[in-house]
Design an enzyme around this catalytic site. Structure first.
Site, PDB file in Angstrom:
ATOM      1  N   ASN A 155      -5.122   4.370  24.374  1.00  0.00           N
ATOM      2  CA  ASN A 155      -4.248   5.389  24.936  1.00  0.00           C
ATOM      3  C   ASN A 155      -3.193   5.878  23.941  1.00  0.00           C
ATOM      4  O   ASN A 155      -2.219   6.518  24.315  1.00  0.00           O
ATOM      5  CB  ASN A 155      -3.561   4.856  26.205  1.00  0.00           C
TER       6      ASN A 155
ATOM      7  N   HIS B 194      -0.886   4.368  22.055  1.00  0.00           N
ATOM      8  CA  HIS B 194       0.436   3.763  21.927  1.00  0.00           C
ATOM      9  C   HIS B 194       0.251   2.315  21.517  1.00  0.00           C
ATOM     10  O   HIS B 194      -0.871   1.804  21.489  1.00  0.00           O
ATOM     11  CB  HIS B 194       1.249   3.893  23.219  1.00  0.00           C
TER      12      HIS B 194
ATOM     13  N   CYS C  49       5.841   2.737  23.150  1.00  0.00           N
ATOM     14  CA  CYS C  49       6.158   2.903  21.738  1.00  0.00           C
ATOM     15  C   CYS C  49       4.975   3.567  21.058  1.00  0.00           C
ATOM     16  O   CYS C  49       3.819   3.181  21.284  1.00  0.00           O
ATOM     17  CB  CYS C  49       6.444   1.545  21.113  1.00  0.00           C
TER      18      CYS C  49
END
Length: 405
Positions: free
Chosen positions: A306, A308, A343
């Site tokens: 995804n 991240h 993040c």
């Protein structure tokens, strides 16, 4: 289930009576995990699985001598039949048979299905999944024991394998059909793991995992790691997942259509297998932390499907700020992670730690248990994660490496 993305749960929780006996004591104090199983009708009690004796939980002793842990004669016969039909995976009973090729397999196994890729299998009418794992050389650290990062990777892998073998996963990291249509993905809200003993190189570990309702908009998932020979519990873990829209990056409620998809796969489980440490984790900054590691930045290989940072990378980062003296004398017994924000690439982070129990920041004494609070944050102060780690004194007589203090 996805085990990588990170955002807080939006569901409220409340305490329930009848807390299971398999709770955890962290740092000499009982940790409390409050949750409520509402919004989902549920079917089978997870206690049925947990009450089984070690002998009934073990896989056959000869499992590693056979390809993909397929040990019994009926299973081997069925696998040969399946391979003869040029089929490479076992499908759910609800999947229509193609020229009758699946029918005998599902009839003979009834509700039990075997994963030909991993050797895992479904239990409890398909509500629990069990998989044997052989500890590889690249999963161990300097003490010849499985690293906590490798253990976290297996949490994700077994969760996804259960979703795959049941047919619940159709896209990405555990997304159902309705989730995929609505651009929704699972994100981890909290994770708590307690390790009594780390397996060593060449050990075979048996992992059980299952899902259950957690609040109105969350799904819990638990794991048990056992020694496949003795049935000894090595580690237990629990987590809560919520949904996020992958386009807007906002949390989402569980719609009725998605709820209907998930419900048949949920255990009747009121509480997690272990209790999360409910004590408040300190909010740290550079001035209040005992230890700090700055300038951390994810690379391309730290990204997951995804796009991240993966869950395991977060645990690596918080351990960066734990003193070496602690690592040498103690082993990581428990870890609690509370995810606040995702993040992405080009982020620059700070890993901050503060000793909160069992000693002081100037010296590591010979206390049996010490504790640290942790925080990951962006350089601009935006909070990414809070965590707590509990460390227990090593038995130096059994250590492979003799450290000089």
């Amino acid at each position: 289930m996805m085990f990588s993305l990170i955002l807080p749960s939006s569901s409220k929780t409340m305490s329930l009576s009848g807390t299971p006996n398999y709770s955890s004591n962290v740092g000499g104090r009982r940790a409390d995990y409050s949750t409520i199983a509402s919004g989902f009708p549920v079917k089978v009690h997870v206690q049925t699985l947990l009450r089984k004796t070690p002998s009934s939980l073990q896989s056959p002793a000869k499992s590693m001598k056979h390809e993909m842990d397929i040990t019994s004669a009926p299973e081997r016969k069925l696998v040969k039949q399946l391979r003869a039909s040029n089929t490479h995976s076992v499908v759910a009973d609800s999947t229509p048979a193609v020229n009758g090729k699946y029918q005998k397999l599902t009839d003979d196994w009834e509700s039990k299905k075997l994963d030909l890729i991993t050797g895992g299998r479904l239990l409890q009418d398909g509500l629990a999944y069990r998989q044997n794992i052989s500890v590889r050389s690249f999963e161990i650290g300097g003490d010849r024991k499985m690293s906590v990062g490798a253990m976290l990777n297996h949490l994700q892998d077994t969760a996804l394998n259960q979703c795959r073998i049941t047919g619940l996963m159709v896209d990405g990291f555990g997304s159902t059909r309705e989730m995929s249509r609505n651009n929704l993905i699972w994100v981890v809200s909290t994770l708590h793991i307690v390790v009594d003993r780390y397996p060593t190189w060449t050990d075979v570990v048996e992992v059980d995992t299952w899902m259950y309702a957690s609040g109105k908009n969350g799904v819990g998932r638990d794991w048990i790691f056992r020694d496949s020979k003795t049935g000894e519990t090595l580690a237990s873990a629990t987590s809560v997942y919520v949904m996020m829209n992958k386009k807007t990056r906002r949390l989402s409620k569980i719609a009725k259509e998605i709820r209907d998809e998930i419900e048949p796969y949920l255990m009747d489980c009121e509480c997690p297998i272990i209790n999360k440490d409910s004590r408040k984790i300190l909010k740290l900054d550079v001035s209040t932390a005992d230890q700090r590691c700055t300038g951390l930045s994810p690379g391309w290989n730290d990204m997951d499907i995804n796009q991240h940072v993966s869950n395991v990378k977060y645990s690596d980062w918080i351990l960066e700020s734990v003193p070496r003296s602690c690592m040498e004398r103690y082993y990581l017994n428990a870890m609690t992670l509370e995810y606040k924000k995702e993040c992405v690439m080009d982020s620059v982070l700070q890993s901050l730690s503060k000793m909160v129990g069992g000693g002081n920041s100037d010296s590591i004494s010979a206390n049996k248990v010490i504790e640290y609070d942790h925080m990951l944050r962006l350089e601009n102060g935006c909070e990414i994660l809070r965590g707590r780690t509990v460390w227990k004194l090593k038995d130096t007589n059994s250590c492979v490496n003799n450290y000089i203090y």
